[in-house]
Design a protein around this motif. Structure first.
Motif, short mmCIF file in Angstrom:
data_model
loop_
_atom_site.label_atom_id
_atom_site.label_comp_id
_atom_site.label_asym_id
_atom_site.label_seq_id
_atom_site.Cartn_x
_atom_site.Cartn_y
_atom_site.Cartn_z
N UNK A 73 -12.85 12.41 3.52
CA UNK A 73 -11.70 13.12 2.94
C UNK A 73 -11.87 13.41 1.44
N UNK A 74 -13.07 13.23 0.92
CA UNK A 74 -13.35 13.67 -0.45
C UNK A 74 -12.68 12.85 -1.54
N UNK B 173 0.86 -1.19 0.00
CA UNK B 173 0.00 0.00 0.00
C UNK B 173 0.89 1.23 0.00
N UNK B 174 0.47 2.24 -0.79
CA UNK B 174 1.34 3.39 -1.03
C UNK B 174 0.52 4.49 -1.67
N UNK C 134 -3.98 9.56 7.27
CA UNK C 134 -3.00 10.66 7.13
C UNK C 134 -2.82 11.03 5.66
N UNK C 135 -2.74 10.03 4.81
CA UNK C 135 -2.51 10.27 3.37
C UNK C 135 -3.71 10.98 2.74
N UNK C 136 -4.92 10.52 3.06
CA UNK C 136 -6.12 11.14 2.48
C UNK C 136 -6.26 12.58 2.98
N UNK C 137 -5.97 12.77 4.28
CA UNK C 137 -6.10 14.12 4.86
C UNK C 137 -5.10 15.09 4.23
N UNK C 138 -3.92 14.58 3.83
CA UNK C 138 -2.87 15.45 3.30
C UNK C 138 -3.00 15.68 1.79
#
Ligand SMILES: [Fe+2]
Length: 438
Positions: free
Chosen positions: A355-356, A273-274, A305-309
Motif C-alpha cells: 500500500x505504499x 490503534x488509529x 482498509x486504512x492503508x488502502x484508503x
C-alpha cells in the motif's frame, strides 16, 4: 456411619479433594484469562519466558492431576499412598487458589489505588486530527529555537534532507520513544533536554511512541511523567502510544487515564490503534507493544482498509512501539532476538510495501537508527531517556545509519513531494538527515 467415621479419621474424602482441585483450576483459569486479556500482556510470555510465568500459566493443572492420580490408588490394599497424594492435591489447591486470588487482586487493584494527578496537556484526540500551525520558517531548520547552525558541519548543510530557507513545511512532526519515567537506569537529564528541545521547536505534533513509564501499574511513575510533561511541553500537541512497559501488570488502565480520556475516540474504535488524516499526511498507529500479540484479525482488517484508503498524494507514515527492521542484540537472559523483528516483519511489512507506506517510525530498541527496504524507510527513535541498548551484535542488512548510546528525537518535516528527516541529539544537534520522497 462407620465408613464416614473412617473417612474423616483417616484423611480427606475424594469429594473434598476433587472439589478443591476444581476450584483451584477455575480460579487459575480466571486469573490467567484476565491477565491474557490485558493489552499486550501475552508478549511478556514470549519475550521474557521466565519459569515463574510458565508456572503461573499451568499451576491450576497440578492439583487436579494429583486428584485424578489418587483415584486408582483407592483400590490398593494399603491406603497411605492414596492419602499422601490426596493431601498433596489438597495443599496444592489451597496454594493455587490463594496465588490466583492474590494475583488477580494485584492486577486489578494496584493500578487503581494510587490517584493519578490530572495534568494540563494538549493531548491529541485521534478522531479530531492535527492542525498545522503553518509556522513561517525563518531560516534553514532553526525555527523554534533548535540551533542547528551552531552544531552543523558544512557537510551537514548539504546533507540529504537539509531544508533550504525557501522551504515551507506543510506539517512539522516530532517523534521519540522510551523515556522510561520511574526507571533508575533512565537518564532524566537527557529526557528533560529532549522535551525542552521539542517545546522550543514547536512542532504541530509530538508522538511519544511508548514505554512512557518503566512499570505500567505504578501510578507514582505515571505521575512523574505527567508532571514533567505538564512542566515542559504543556502546549505541544501530544499523542503517546502504548509500549510494552506501559502495559505491565494492568498498566493499560493508567495509560488510558493519563492519555486517552473518556471523551476521546478513534476511527478504529480502539485507544491503541488509529489513523489521523492531517490534510497533508496520513499517520497510522498500530498496536504492537512487544510484537504481534495484539495484531489479530480485527486490527489487521482495519489496517489493510486504512492503508488502502489513504490518499496516495500524501505521505503515509506508520508509527508503532515495537520495530520492524532494526539492528540489535540477543537478550542476554533469554536469547530472544531484539533485532529484525521475526513477528512484525512477516505480519505487517507486506502490507506496507503493497500500500505504499513511505515511513515507519518505532521505538522499543533504545537506539536511533535509519533503515530502508523495498521502498519503505524505517526509523528507530527509542532514545528519549531509557538506558541505551548495548552495541548491536546483529547489524540489520537494511541499516543506513545508527547512533548507539545517545539520546534525542526525530523531526519530520512534510514538504511538497518529500519528507525531511532529522535525527537530533538531546541538545538538538542534527546527527543525521535523510529525505524520503512520496
Ligand atoms: Fe523501552
Amino acid at each position: 456411619m462407620t465408613q464416614q467415621i473412617k473417612r474423616t479419621t483417616r484423611g480427606l474424602s475424594r469429594r473434598t479433594v476433587l472439589i478443591s482441585a476444581l476450584v483451584a483450576l477455575v480460579l487459575s483459569i480466571i486469573m490467567n484469562g484476565y491477565f491474557y486479556s490485558l493489552e499486550g500482556a501475552r508478549g511478556l510470555y514470549v519475550w521474557h519466558p521466565l519459569l515463574a510465568l510458565k508456572v503461573l500459566l499451568f499451576m491450576g493443572l497440578g492439583p487436579i492431576s494429583l486428584a485424578i492420580v489418587a483415584l486408582p490408588l483407592e483400590k490398593l490394599a494399603k491406603k497411605w499412598a492414596m492419602r499422601m497424594v490426596r493431601w498433596c492435591s489438597f495443599i496444592g489447591s489451597i496454594l493455587v487458589s490463594v496465588a490466583s486470588i492474590a494475583l488477580l487482586a494485584f492486577l486489578i487493584i494496584v493500578p487503581r489505588v494510587g490517584p493519578l494527578e490530572p495534568a494540563r496537556l494538549d493531548l491529541i484526540n485521534p478522531s479530531q486530527g492535527i492542525q498545522s500551525q503553518e509556522v513561517q520558517m525563518e531560516a534553514g531548520f532553526s525555527a523554534g529555537g533548535v540551533k542547528d547552525s551552531a552544531t552543523q558541519s558544512p557537510e551537514a548543510e548539504d546533507a540529504p534532507g537539509a531544508l533550504s530557507p525557501l522551504d515551507r513545511p506543510l506539517l512539522r512532526l516530532s517523534f521519540s520513544s522510551d523515556p522510561h519515567w520511574g526507571a533508575d537506569t533512565a537518564n532524566a537529564t537527557a529526557r528533560t533536554q529532549v522535551l525542552e528541545g521539542i517545546a522550543a521547536s514547536k512542532p504541530d505534533a509530538f508522538f511519544m511512541l511508548g514505554d512512557t513509564v518503566e512499570t505500567g501499574n505504578s501510578a507514582t511513575q505515571w505521575n512523574l511523567a505527567l508532571s514533567d510533561l505538564e512542566a515542559l511541553i504543556p502546549n505541544v500537541p501530544l499523542r503517546p502510544i502504548l509500549g510494552n512497559h506501559d502495559a505491565l501488570f494492568g498498566g493499560q488502565y493508567l495509560y488510558r487515564k493519563a492519555f486517552y480520556p473518556k471523551d476521546f475516540s478513534s476511527d478504529s474504535g480502539s485507544p491503541y490503534y488509529w489513523s489521523i488524516n492531517t490534510g497533508s499526511a496520513t499517520i497510522v498507529a498500530v498496536d504492537l507493544p512487544w510484537g504481534t500479540e495484539m495484531f489479530g484479525a480485527r486490527q489487521k482488517a482495519w489496517l489493510e482498509k486504512t492503508l488502502a484508503a489513504a490518499d496516495p498524494r500524501r505521505p503515509l507514515i506508520v508509527v508503532s512501539h515495537s520495530y520492524f527492521y532494526a539492528s540489535g542484540y540477543d537478550d542476554p537472559d533469554f536469547g530472544t532476538p531484539w533485532y529484525d523483528h521475526y513477528q512484525n516483519i512477516p505480519a505487517l511489512v507486506p502490507l506496507f510495501e503493497k500500500y505504499g507506506v513511505d515511513l515507519v517510525i518505532s521505538g522499543h530498541n533504545h537506539y536511533q537508527e535509519l533503515l530502508s527496504h523495498n521502498g519503505v524507510t524505517y526509523a528507530i527513535v527509542g532514545s528519549m531517556g531509557g538506558l541505551p541498548d548495548p552495541e548491536p551484535s546483529h547489524h540489520s542488512p537494511y541499516s543506513k545509519w545508527i547512533d548507539v548510546g545517545g539520546h534525542g528525537w526525530l523531526d519530520v518535516s512534510v514538504l511538497p513531494g518529500r519528507l525531511a528527516l532529522t535525527f537530533r541529539s538531546e541538545t538538538g544537534e542534527a546527527r543525521q538527515r535523510a529525505t524520503v520522497g512520496y
